[in-house]
Scaffold this motif. Structure first.
Motif, PDB file in Angstrom:
ATOM      1  N   MET A   1      63.963  77.239 -48.141  1.00  0.00           N
ATOM      2  CA  MET A   1      63.285  78.393 -48.735  1.00  0.00           C
ATOM      3  C   MET A   1      64.287  79.510 -48.976  1.00  0.00           C
ATOM      4  SD  MET A   1      60.017  80.550 -47.252  1.00  0.00           S
ATOM      5  CE  MET A   1      58.945  79.101 -47.403  1.00  0.00           C
ATOM      6  N   SER A   2      64.151  80.163 -50.132  1.00  0.00           N
ATOM      7  CA  SER A   2      65.093  81.231 -50.471  1.00  0.00           C
ATOM      8  C   SER A   2      64.905  82.458 -49.583  1.00  0.00           C
ATOM      9  CB  SER A   2      64.893  81.637 -51.930  1.00  0.00           C
ATOM     10  OG  SER A   2      65.679  82.761 -52.245  1.00  0.00           O
ATOM     11  N   ARG A   3      65.995  83.180 -49.343  1.00  0.00           N
ATOM     12  CA  ARG A   3      65.927  84.415 -48.558  1.00  0.00           C
ATOM     13  C   ARG A   3      65.272  85.550 -49.334  1.00  0.00           C
ATOM     14  NH1 ARG A   3      70.344  85.503 -44.483  1.00  0.00           N
ATOM     15  NH2 ARG A   3      70.821  83.481 -43.566  1.00  0.00           N
ATOM     16  N   PHE A   4      65.214  85.430 -50.679  1.00  0.00           N
ATOM     17  CA  PHE A   4      64.601  86.479 -51.498  1.00  0.00           C
ATOM     18  C   PHE A   4      64.018  85.850 -52.753  1.00  0.00           C
ATOM     19  CE2 PHE A   4      69.200  86.293 -51.769  1.00  0.00           C
ATOM     20  CZ  PHE A   4      69.450  86.091 -53.114  1.00  0.00           C
ATOM     21  N   ARG A   5      62.965  86.489 -53.290  1.00  0.00           N
ATOM     22  CA  ARG A   5      62.256  85.948 -54.462  1.00  0.00           C
ATOM     23  C   ARG A   5      62.946  86.354 -55.759  1.00  0.00           C
ATOM     24  NH1 ARG A   5      59.564  82.643 -57.759  1.00  0.00           N
ATOM     25  NH2 ARG A   5      57.864  83.606 -58.912  1.00  0.00           N
ATOM     26  N   HIS A   6      63.342  87.634 -55.866  1.00  0.00           N
ATOM     27  CA  HIS A   6      64.068  88.173 -57.018  1.00  0.00           C
ATOM     28  C   HIS A   6      65.292  88.903 -56.484  1.00  0.00           C
ATOM     29  CE1 HIS A   6      60.420  87.567 -59.503  1.00  0.00           C
ATOM     30  NE2 HIS A   6      59.748  88.131 -58.496  1.00  0.00           N
ATOM     31  N   LEU A   7      66.262  89.219 -57.363  1.00  0.00           N
ATOM     32  CA  LEU A   7      67.380  90.084 -56.985  1.00  0.00           C
ATOM     33  C   LEU A   7      67.397  91.247 -57.972  1.00  0.00           C
ATOM     34  CD1 LEU A   7      69.690  90.832 -55.213  1.00  0.00           C
ATOM     35  CD2 LEU A   7      71.181  89.314 -56.512  1.00  0.00           C
ATOM     36  N   ILE A   8      66.796  92.361 -57.554  1.00  0.00           N
ATOM     37  CA  ILE A   8      66.636  93.530 -58.421  1.00  0.00           C
ATOM     38  C   ILE A   8      67.586  94.647 -58.018  1.00  0.00           C
ATOM     39  CG2 ILE A   8      65.005  95.222 -59.336  1.00  0.00           C
ATOM     40  CD1 ILE A   8      64.405  92.256 -60.024  1.00  0.00           C
ATOM     41  N   SER A   9      67.694  94.868 -56.714  1.00  0.00           N
ATOM     42  CA  SER A   9      68.509  95.961 -56.183  1.00  0.00           C
ATOM     43  C   SER A   9      69.280  95.454 -54.976  1.00  0.00           C
ATOM     44  CB  SER A   9      67.607  97.131 -55.779  1.00  0.00           C
ATOM     45  OG  SER A   9      68.289  98.046 -54.952  1.00  0.00           O
ATOM     46  N   ILE A  10      70.438  96.069 -54.724  1.00  0.00           N
ATOM     47  CA  ILE A  10      71.186  95.685 -53.529  1.00  0.00           C
ATOM     48  C   ILE A  10      70.386  96.044 -52.283  1.00  0.00           C
ATOM     49  CG2 ILE A  10      72.472  97.834 -53.176  1.00  0.00           C
ATOM     50  CD1 ILE A  10      73.903  94.239 -53.007  1.00  0.00           C
ATOM     51  N   ASP A  11      69.432  96.973 -52.436  1.00  0.00           N
ATOM     52  CA  ASP A  11      68.564  97.346 -51.313  1.00  0.00           C
ATOM     53  C   ASP A  11      67.647  96.201 -50.897  1.00  0.00           C
ATOM     54  OD1 ASP A  11      69.654  99.872 -51.384  1.00  0.00           O
ATOM     55  OD2 ASP A  11      68.093 100.672 -52.695  1.00  0.00           O
ATOM     56  N   ASP A  12      67.500  95.203 -51.763  1.00  0.00           N
ATOM     57  CA  ASP A  12      66.655  94.059 -51.442  1.00  0.00           C
ATOM     58  C   ASP A  12      67.303  93.150 -50.393  1.00  0.00           C
ATOM     59  OD1 ASP A  12      64.934  94.997 -53.361  1.00  0.00           O
ATOM     60  OD2 ASP A  12      65.598  93.594 -54.914  1.00  0.00           O
ATOM     61  N   LEU A  13      68.605  93.366 -50.129  1.00  0.00           N
ATOM     62  CA  LEU A  13      69.350  92.470 -49.242  1.00  0.00           C
ATOM     63  C   LEU A  13      69.734  93.182 -47.947  1.00  0.00           C
ATOM     64  CD1 LEU A  13      71.830  90.925 -51.851  1.00  0.00           C
ATOM     65  CD2 LEU A  13      69.603  90.037 -51.139  1.00  0.00           C
ATOM     66  N   THR A  14      69.643  92.464 -46.841  1.00  0.00           N
ATOM     67  CA  THR A  14      70.170  92.965 -45.574  1.00  0.00           C
ATOM     68  C   THR A  14      71.661  92.658 -45.502  1.00  0.00           C
ATOM     69  OG1 THR A  14      69.801  90.876 -44.411  1.00  0.00           O
ATOM     70  CG2 THR A  14      67.956  92.439 -44.481  1.00  0.00           C
ATOM     71  N   LYS A  15      72.331  93.220 -44.510  1.00  0.00           N
ATOM     72  CA  LYS A  15      73.749  92.896 -44.322  1.00  0.00           C
ATOM     73  C   LYS A  15      73.919  91.400 -44.062  1.00  0.00           C
ATOM     74  CE  LYS A  15      77.853  94.139 -41.619  1.00  0.00           C
ATOM     75  NZ  LYS A  15      78.427  95.015 -40.561  1.00  0.00           N
ATOM     76  N   ASP A  16      73.008  90.806 -43.294  1.00  0.00           N
ATOM     77  CA  ASP A  16      73.083  89.363 -43.029  1.00  0.00           C
ATOM     78  C   ASP A  16      72.923  88.567 -44.325  1.00  0.00           C
ATOM     79  OD1 ASP A  16      73.541  89.648 -40.359  1.00  0.00           O
ATOM     80  OD2 ASP A  16      71.472  89.267 -39.737  1.00  0.00           O
ATOM     81  N   ASP A  17      72.010  89.007 -45.210  1.00  0.00           N
ATOM     82  CA  ASP A  17      71.839  88.330 -46.504  1.00  0.00           C
ATOM     83  C   ASP A  17      73.138  88.383 -47.312  1.00  0.00           C
ATOM     84  OD1 ASP A  17      69.131  87.780 -46.065  1.00  0.00           O
ATOM     85  OD2 ASP A  17      68.480  89.644 -47.006  1.00  0.00           O
ATOM     86  N   ILE A  18      73.760  89.566 -47.340  1.00  0.00           N
ATOM     87  CA  ILE A  18      75.005  89.740 -48.103  1.00  0.00           C
ATOM     88  C   ILE A  18      76.101  88.835 -47.554  1.00  0.00           C
ATOM     89  CG2 ILE A  18      76.856  91.375 -48.628  1.00  0.00           C
ATOM     90  CD1 ILE A  18      74.687  93.570 -48.752  1.00  0.00           C
ATOM     91  N   LEU A 297      68.330  80.978 -55.150  1.00  0.00           N
ATOM     92  CA  LEU A 297      67.030  81.181 -55.793  1.00  0.00           C
ATOM     93  C   LEU A 297      66.391  79.888 -56.286  1.00  0.00           C
ATOM     94  CD1 LEU A 297      67.786  84.398 -57.880  1.00  0.00           C
ATOM     95  CD2 LEU A 297      66.182  84.219 -55.967  1.00  0.00           C
ATOM     96  N   LEU A 298      67.220  78.892 -56.625  1.00  0.00           N
ATOM     97  CA  LEU A 298      66.686  77.714 -57.318  1.00  0.00           C
ATOM     98  C   LEU A 298      66.777  76.415 -56.527  1.00  0.00           C
ATOM     99  CD1 LEU A 298      68.103  78.414 -60.898  1.00  0.00           C
ATOM    100  CD2 LEU A 298      65.772  78.755 -60.066  1.00  0.00           C
ATOM    101  N   LYS A 299      67.384  76.447 -55.362  1.00  0.00           N
ATOM    102  CA  LYS A 299      67.538  75.196 -54.616  1.00  0.00           C
ATOM    103  C   LYS A 299      66.151  74.663 -54.231  1.00  0.00           C
ATOM    104  CE  LYS A 299      68.010  77.568 -50.164  1.00  0.00           C
ATOM    105  NZ  LYS A 299      68.917  77.939 -49.079  1.00  0.00           N
ATOM    106  N   ASP A 300      66.060  73.359 -54.145  1.00  0.00           N
ATOM    107  CA  ASP A 300      64.818  72.715 -53.711  1.00  0.00           C
ATOM    108  C   ASP A 300      64.852  72.536 -52.205  1.00  0.00           C
ATOM    109  OD1 ASP A 300      63.743  72.411 -56.278  1.00  0.00           O
ATOM    110  OD2 ASP A 300      65.005  70.661 -56.628  1.00  0.00           O
ATOM    111  N   GLY A 301      63.755  72.882 -51.538  1.00  0.00           N
ATOM    112  CA  GLY A 301      63.690  72.699 -50.090  1.00  0.00           C
ATOM    113  C   GLY A 301      64.753  73.496 -49.393  1.00  0.00           C
TER     114      GLY A 301
END
Length: 305
Positions: A1-18, A297-301
């Motif tokens: 499962m993806s960590r995020f649905r869309h990537l709109i703003s850098i605010d959408d990501l945590t430091k761990d996500d980055i 964003l696009l990986k399966d499973g």
């Protein structure tokens, strides 16, 4: 499962996500240089660019194809339904039926967020007016990590800090890494105060000669003529600064010079052949970092770990 649905703003990501995306980009570097893979075989990416782009559009296309996927591009506006008056919402709803993800560049701030509210597939913001450019931020962070030191670095942001969406995204992300940030710009192109709200860390306005000997990164931006409402105002600040060999001779040997490109005349070509110049390598890093985003964003499973 993806960590995020869309990537709109850098605010959408945590430091761990980055940090996760930077690590994934490092993993994809061999593929970015030509090693074959089929991780996204059967997936389609739609590029919708309502403003000119070379590096962002082509690096997204390269990233998708290197991962085994396909790309469709909206043609010039004059040859699309946009010229007939189609709304952005309708365009997004239609293209959502053709592709598995959409990369959007649009002149209006907030357009990417609006598109995400009308899309059934992930939206990736490739620049919305003077708003945000989160994928550029990620490749900038990746460049600093690869060519210098990200945690605790001293970085000078120089040029058009008022209209540069690249700077607006980057400054927020940098504060997550205990950085010292110096702001250098003509008075009329200072960073708007709203971008400093809620940020932690050390940020101050300086002159370049005061910090050139101590910084780890000099990040230069173009003064964007297209963002000025009045050409006479642009002429007042055009050519305000030029980085050349004489200036960087006072820098640390390890200091790197970055630029999101295109440049006009703010970095002299005589800097290109120095060890300080990393802006063309920075442009290459756009491919593995965008591969990491697309894959997430696009990986399966659980994907191909």
């Amino acid at each position: 499962m993806s960590r995020f649905r869309h990537l709109i703003s850098i605010d959408d990501l945590t430091k761990d996500d980055i940090l996760y995306l930077l690590k994934q980009a490092e993993r994809f570097e061999d593929i970015a240089m030509g090693k074959r893979c089929k991780y996204l075989e059967g997936k389609i990416l739609a590029n919708l660019f309502f403003e000119p782009s070379t590096r962002t559009r082509m690096s997204f296309e390269t990233a998708m194809k290197r991962l085994g996927g396909d790309v469709i591009n909206m043609t010039a506006h004059e040859a699309s339904s946009v010229a007939k008056g189609e709304t952005l919402a309708d365009t997004i709803r239609v293209v959502s039926n053709y592709a598995d993800a959409i990369v959007l560049r649009h002149p209006l701030e907030g357009s990417a967020r609006f598109a995400s509210e009308n899309s059934t597939v992930p939206i990736i913001n490739a620049g919305d007016g003077a708003g945000q450019h989160p994928t550029q931020t990620l490749l900038d962070l990746y460049t600093i990590m690869k060519e210098s030191t990200l945690e605790g670095c001293k970085i000078a942001l120089m040029g058009d800090l008022k209209y540069s969406r690249t700077v607006h995204s980057l400054i927020k992300a940098l504060t997550l890494f205990n950085t010292t940030i110096y702001l250098i710009s003509p008075p009329m192109l200072k960073l708007p105060a709203e971008f400093l709200e809620g940020l932690n860390g050390r940020i101050e306005e300086v002159e370049l000669e005061d910090v050139i000997s101590e910084i780890d990164v000099l990040y230069v931006t173009r003064i964007q003529k297209e963002r000025f409402p009045d050409e006479e105002e642009y002429k007042k600040v055009s050519g305000s600064y030029v980085i050349n060999r004489n200036i960087i001779s006072r820098a640390k040997e390890s200091m790197i010079v970055m630029h999101p490109l295109p440049r006009i005349n703010e970095i002299d070509v005589d800097v290109d052949s120095t060890e300080h110049a990393k802006y063309f390598k920075q442009a290459f890093y756009g491919v593995p970092i965008r591969m990491a985003i697309l894959y997430e964003l696009l990986k399966d499973g659980d994907g191909c770990e």
